[in-house]
Design an enzyme around this catalytic site. Sequence first.
Site, PDB file in Angstrom:
ATOM      1  N   HIS A  37       0.875  -1.105   0.128  1.00 53.37           N
ATOM      2  CA  HIS A  37       0.164  -0.108  -0.008  1.00 53.37           C
ATOM      3  C   HIS A  37       0.887   1.203  -0.097  1.00 53.37           C
ATOM      4  CE1 HIS A  37       1.089  -0.703   4.276  1.00 53.37           C
ATOM      5  NE2 HIS A  37       1.004   0.593   4.374  1.00 53.37           N
ATOM      6  N   HIS A 120       5.855   5.717  -0.672  1.00 53.39           N
ATOM      7  CA  HIS A 120       6.402   4.465  -0.894  1.00 53.39           C
ATOM      8  C   HIS A 120       5.505   3.084  -0.821  1.00 53.39           C
ATOM      9  CE1 HIS A 120       7.095   4.694   3.359  1.00 53.39           C
ATOM     10  NE2 HIS A 120       6.962   3.552   3.473  1.00 53.39           N
TER      11      HIS A 120
END
Length: 186
Positions: A37, A120
């Site tokens: 995610h 990220h």
Amino acid sequence: MYRLFAALPVPPEVSTPLRKLQKDLPGASWRPEENFHVTLCFYGELSDNRARDLDELLGEIDADAFDLQVEGMGWFGRREPSAVWARIRESDELRALASQCERAARRLGIALEKHPFTPHITLAYLSGTPLDTARDWTQAHQGHRSEPFRARLFHLYASVARKGGGPSRYDPMADYPLRDLTAGFD
């Protein structure tokens, strides 16, 4: 009590190629693909009532859908690496959505960690990995890119510990659609 965070899901066409990179790094505890995610805001431990209040505020966020793209790798931990990750190209839309998620926390008086926003996808947590080894691994995969992918919604996730250990499971507790003006024009 719930351990909560707001994040964008990662589609299989992005996560599957990333999963193939998860090898050859001593000390890496590779994250399962279903846990991939892009965190917008980490809220920490919240009571049921605070979680409901947060859900209500997140539901008020008004933002357009936008495109994301993986562009290279990185690591956290200056002297002692703690994680390696796939870098998400920054955009005004991504930064604005993360800001709105943080604003919801501040409105409720939730204390947030003071880290700069670094979009990220965490690939592994590290333990005892030498800095040179983490740097070499990220350099070897620096050329990894994904096709752009559309962020059409974000979730409020709960981090749930697994009985018997292993990586936590991330359960979406609520969905928040983004306005997608391109839907129907594909």
